[in-house]
Design a protein around this motif. Structure first.
Motif, short mmCIF file in Angstrom:
data_model
loop_
_atom_site.label_atom_id
_atom_site.label_comp_id
_atom_site.label_asym_id
_atom_site.label_seq_id
_atom_site.Cartn_x
_atom_site.Cartn_y
_atom_site.Cartn_z
N TYR C 46 -31.79 -23.85 38.41
CA TYR C 46 -31.38 -22.57 39.01
C TYR C 46 -32.65 -21.81 39.39
O TYR C 46 -33.25 -21.15 38.55
N GLY C 48 -33.44 -19.13 40.58
CA GLY C 48 -33.57 -17.69 40.35
C GLY C 48 -33.87 -17.33 38.90
O GLY C 48 -34.21 -16.19 38.59
N PHE C 170 -26.75 -13.43 35.75
CA PHE C 170 -27.20 -12.70 36.94
C PHE C 170 -28.29 -13.46 37.68
O PHE C 170 -28.23 -13.63 38.90
N PHE C 171 -29.27 -13.95 36.95
CA PHE C 171 -30.41 -14.58 37.62
C PHE C 171 -30.15 -16.04 38.01
O PHE C 171 -30.73 -16.53 38.98
N THR C 172 -29.29 -16.73 37.27
CA THR C 172 -28.95 -18.10 37.70
C THR C 172 -27.96 -18.07 38.86
O THR C 172 -27.95 -18.98 39.67
N GLY C 173 -27.13 -17.03 38.89
CA GLY C 173 -26.07 -17.00 39.90
C GLY C 173 -24.81 -17.75 39.48
O GLY C 173 -23.94 -17.99 40.30
N VAL C 174 -24.71 -18.10 38.21
CA VAL C 174 -23.51 -18.79 37.72
C VAL C 174 -22.44 -17.76 37.41
O VAL C 174 -22.46 -17.13 36.35
N SER C 175 -21.52 -17.56 38.34
CA SER C 175 -20.60 -16.44 38.17
C SER C 175 -19.61 -16.64 37.04
O SER C 175 -19.06 -15.69 36.52
N GLU C 176 -19.39 -17.88 36.62
CA GLU C 176 -18.45 -18.10 35.51
C GLU C 176 -18.93 -17.46 34.22
O GLU C 176 -18.16 -17.29 33.27
N MET C 214 -19.23 -21.71 28.65
CA MET C 214 -19.52 -22.23 29.99
C MET C 214 -21.02 -22.16 30.29
O MET C 214 -21.56 -23.04 30.92
N TRP C 217 -22.71 -25.16 28.77
CA TRP C 217 -22.61 -26.42 29.53
C TRP C 217 -23.26 -26.34 30.89
O TRP C 217 -23.89 -27.29 31.34
N GLN C 218 -23.13 -25.21 31.53
CA GLN C 218 -23.64 -25.14 32.91
C GLN C 218 -25.12 -24.79 32.98
O GLN C 218 -25.77 -25.11 33.96
#
Lengths: 408, 408, 408, 408
Positions: C46, C48, C170-176, C214, C217-218
């Motif tokens: 990621y 970001g 926020f910084f990865t952009g993983v909205s889940e 999540m 895992w993500q």
């Protein structure tokens, strides 16, 4: 609809394709959806939830557009005709909804009537538009051989619920319901005309199912919403009883028709005026009457209307088990005594019912399928590492009971 | 209002203080604001703009809360009584608005009547609440000696516009209007009971003024909104003319009263029933009538109503200079001929007027003051590095002309 | 730290209280956290995710501030001293972290050394600040009698993870992974000095636990991150082996010390220079060496460094069951043969291990407690309607194996 | 770059096209941009501003993709080759940047060297990729006849600044800089191979120009950033002076080369090792040295490094007019006396310079053109109703002076 771009706080700019799509949106059948709130009485709990079926239908069409582009980019050919038909099908999927659908289908209309009406109105539009809606109707009715089009209109991953979850969440402000709709759509894929989700999207789907379940408990089945809806049902039933007994009731001519007559789906087909009356009906008719009925001489009708308008809502109890008859009997007596009611009047002031919620339906007809990297296709409930998805299939049932706050 | 927290998609959770604030929100005067849209007919351009005066008033109260906390933390003492009064003053600042305020004040009510009515209703509430609103009313009327409380209720940096700009922007989806309300509030400071902005907040203010100007052109003065509003004014004026000529018009009893009689502000004070009729009026009364009037035998009324409901809006032209009389005359003749109108009928189908916009009022009474690091206090328009603020003070005027699309 | 406000894209403006808090932030111990990324090598997946431990610690302090205000508003008295101590405790909770903590604690430092070092550094700061950190240390070590302060610093609902989940998301952009941190904090309550969550917040907590799982895992256990981390461990171990064999290796003096010597926690206490060397170490030392080592004559070290820098990362396999010895043996032989490796060299180019994840620990010591409307206090896992929470307690284990992409 | 989707918290999912685009991103020239922060030392003011040139270049490519799709949809044909070339041109537009470009071009490199280097590196890549970058280079150099491609790479509305404004704003948290990039892109149109903005986008452009100007004052020219940058320039200049006098200085071999030699652009062309040394350089080399130099025996170098690392930054003064010589002389004497400096040492501890900002360049070569509904094309500064745009063209100049806080 001179402007070809619609501003949507949920999805940003939405481009409206010229031609039949723009014309359908401009059609009075569709414009009336501006006057029907998507979430009915939910505004009593979440004051921002005022968005309409009009905006939702356009949002869902936008997602359909994105979904079809994604699928095509991944190698599934989609013709111009199919694309237009799919856009029309989703645009019109709820065209048959009247105001407060659930409440009215429990009082003056037949159950699930909006589904039959959606189809009827699509057929009427097909007539007006020289038969250009044929393929859209096939997709809507799941009669088109490429099944994924219907799945995008109606399934557990359809663009209908992808839009409404995100939209309802946006306007209510319930952040737990946030889904990454765009994210899910980018993970869609079609193999053998079957809608699938790529394996790496498995957490997005789980998140989506969880969000959906939470929206059910926090919004759609919120006890105050359920209770207010039953107050509305009681109002309409009471008004109807009075109307059919010959009492005068303030109402627009269209609403009056539904209060005075018992109209069945067959009547809409036979009598054009009935259908027109239904199409004239929207949130405004109902509220205008409720406001005037506050002063009605029938004290039950007046009391219920005043309570709703001033937000003096019923007290509501939720039970995991069906409450005991003796308990219900006791409460019934209290309500009866407090308001000096007859047995026939009791159901207007004491409401009961069941609410239930299953976040994921895992039957073969309805399952969400995952496309694994090795080419296998499996039900998401079978995917490992998702201990929670399996449980999302459990149906949770609750019982509720509600009556005026004044009753001790 | 049993729940003490309100979910606001704009500001997040809003805590409702127990006691008089909660009771005022539960009062029918305030609950009626649920049925009055903040932006009237703007939904015809921005379909998401359905938010109500109810939600706005609560949002503004929330910002007042934050502003007072910030100011107190920076060393300005604020008593419990002052805090409560300021919250009440902002909560009720718009309580006198009826539906489509601007349109009705141009047709059946006097100009700016909502301001007088807000004060009248606050006084009535003061009576019901044992005189507990006295200080709130002083603040509202700018009679309280600590001027910054009134400035937070009504000035170029009040919590009213801090909320409505952010809220209107959120629901319309016009991202250019986004302001950092929280940011501005954190920069507020009080010196000698005067509301100031700390120097480092100067760009935030400039951004806010720019955003405000853009919202004027893109939303509040959008030509389609202006034109639709004039269609509504024409509808109500026409209906009133017909009513006063003795024609029957479908309307709720309250709306009927306003169509039949000419009620002035003094009448509201003298006649309790007139005030009650006004309080019964909301968006639903107007729309219910418009829907029924589509079938009215007066073709002008019927035509206007149908056009609005089906969104067949007038064609609108905007001019930088007042259009030439000869041009207006030519158009007048076209409209007249197309619809076979008499001279008296013309104004219902040909609308003209002026719209104007000044983003910043730099007069000494209204200026925004900046608190510099060295202790100086200056008008923001005098602050260096802001070439644009000075220009924001210029009043931009435009002329518009609109008539039905069918006229060639 | 002249400016008292820090701009945080996650939480907005963060106010830094004057006095000891501002001084601790300005202290070199704390400023060094600017040079240590919160998520180490996650940026390889990621891009970001570059935020630092500095920003996280300040964000967590901000949430602590909000949490204490909320709790105090609900009637639990909190003294000024307690508030300051709690802010200090959370601000410094991670002060002992070095660069790439997990990787270095698996190569040149002892396991979990950062925890002991955090305490040691807090004690040193206590000395410099005239004993003003005593209460903060008590809270940190859970020796203070009002347990909820420690729970806010370290528990399943502490402000540490409330901040990092939201920030990482926020910084990865993983909205889940989005959680409503503010929402959860507003639901906190203290009874008998025990941290509780009000019943109506139960869905927010469930959402939070799901989001956390999540993110594991993500993000935290993403196979590419895990694999890259093992590449870094291999690099440092290899460099150390070479250094201890007397080879010259480019390194800052501080990093060189750790490559050449085996330093244990006790040594930090005895030798001031060792502790200073540790404090001098940050991401920059490691990367500067890796860049130079690309050209090192030891082909294994050079190859690993080049691979990381050019993002030619190992191929990684994840297994639900421990892979068979025969399979591992076969892969080992392939790697060995491809690179002509000795048995001692193999572990640098073939990595294996276990990753595991339990989203909710339901033991009595760690459980999240819900405060019901009737006053009962229950473990959230016992709350009805949350079929998924129970399952979140299951520990999911996976095995991984990784080696260079070139090996066929 | 095995994954074809990159998660971007700014734009959401970014799809990486297979083939040459994916290969260029995987190339070491491009991967090194991961180690160069977009905003250099801005993190000292906005701790979230850690994003890299890598992420920005990919974001700009994504916007280029969207822009080309929009333009094509509006009827301007774009071939597959042109599209790929435009994507490559924007992806590589900044490939020649080294770490802290502005600072190094003021100390060890020639002015604006990154521009020449970008082109040189693109040519080298063209060689490696069998001449596939020819069209991209033509577009980059504005030698391609369809000018709008170059305008999308480099102009006042290019996808470079559309991305960086939005990205810088996102990571700093400065909400005043928010632009609706998507919005502007949807308004783009091409007529006669010229890039235009549709008239209805005029407010979006004005908003964009305003946002840009605010980002200049609040971020790019923030006095603390400017001052810290001058501290870095002083550090590198001092180190270089020492190196060239024969002193030993800790540095990676590549950084050492630049400290010891004076390398001009021509040398990069002649000497492959020089270019390689440049490509090896990134933020890590600089910081690793600064950390070690804190202990250097040259007290000026050591002091400057320690100040930066511990964030004991210079005090900075901003003047609207060039400060008087007498004033500068007085300060010079103070600094000199405080640190017992020689005249040659003064410039390392007393910095001065000019900062300037023009938000809109209205010259015919650079203007933004508006496409009016009647087909006219005009400079946005000529468009009515935008009183502020005209002023945005004014160049604002400021003078700054900075020196250590210790000097009284």
């Amino acid at each position: 609809m001179k402007n070809k771009i619609i501003n949507d706080p949920v999805h940003g700019f939405i481009q409206i394709p010229d031609g039949i799509i723009a014309e359908l949106i401009a059609h009075p059948y569709f414009q009336r959806l501006r006057r029907i709130k998507q979430l009915g009485l939910t505004e009593f709990v979440y004051p921002g939830a005022l968005h309409t079926r009009f905006h939702h239908a356009i949002g869902a069409m936008h997602l359909m557009h994105t979904a079809l582009d994604t699928i095509a980019q991944k190698g599934t050919p989609i013709t111009k005709q199919e694309k237009e038909a799919a856009l029309i099908a989703i645009l019109l999927h709820d065209i048959g909804h009247g105001p407060f659908s659930h409440a009215l289908e429990n009082s003056i209309l037949e159950n699930s009537m909006h589904e039959k009406l959606s189809l009827l109105l699509m057929q009427k539009l097909d007539d007006s538009f020289d038969g250009k809606l044929k393929l859209a109707i096939q997709i809507f009715e799941n009669r088109y051989e490429r099944k994924f089009f219907h799945q995008l209109v109606s399934s557990q991953l359809d663009t209908d619920r992808l839009d409404y979850l995100q939209r309802d969440c946006f306007f209510t402000g319930v952040s737990e319901g946030t889904i990454g709709g765009e994210r899910i759509i980018k993970m869609l894929k079609v193999v053998d005309d079957q809608l699938l989700v790529e394996e790496k999207g498995v957490y997005s789907i789980e998140h989506f199912l969880n969000a959906r379940r939470m929206m059910y408990w926090q919004v759609y089945l919120h006890k105050t919403t359920v209770s207010t809806e039953h107050m509305l049902i009681a109002i309409v039933k009471r008004a109807r009883l009075l109307a059919q007994q010959g009492n005068t009731l303030f109402a627009t001519p269209s609403f009056a028709l539904f209060l005075e007559k018992s109209i069945r789906f067959q009547d809409f087909i036979k009598q054009e005026t009935y259908l027109q009356a239904f199409l004239d009906l929207d949130d405004y008719d109902i509220w205008a009457s409720i406001k005037v009925w506050q002063q009605h001489e029938d004290r039950i009708l007046a009391m219920l209307c005043k309570m709703v308008l001033e937000r003096k809502l019923f007290r509501t109890f939720i039970y995991k088990e069906k409450p005991q008859d003796t308990e219900i009997h006791k409460i019934t007596e209290n309500v009866k005594k407090h308001y000096q009611l007859t047995d026939k009047e009791i159901p207007f002031l004491l409401h009961q019912g069941i609410i239930s919620n299953a976040a994921y339906q895992k039957s073969p007809q309805q399952q969400i399928l995952i496309y694994k990297k090795n080419g296998d296709i499996v039900n998401i409930a079978q995917t490992s590492d998702l201990p929670t998805v399996h449980n999302l299939g459990i149906i949770v049932k609750k019982y509720f009971l509600s009556y005026p706050r004044e009753v001790s």
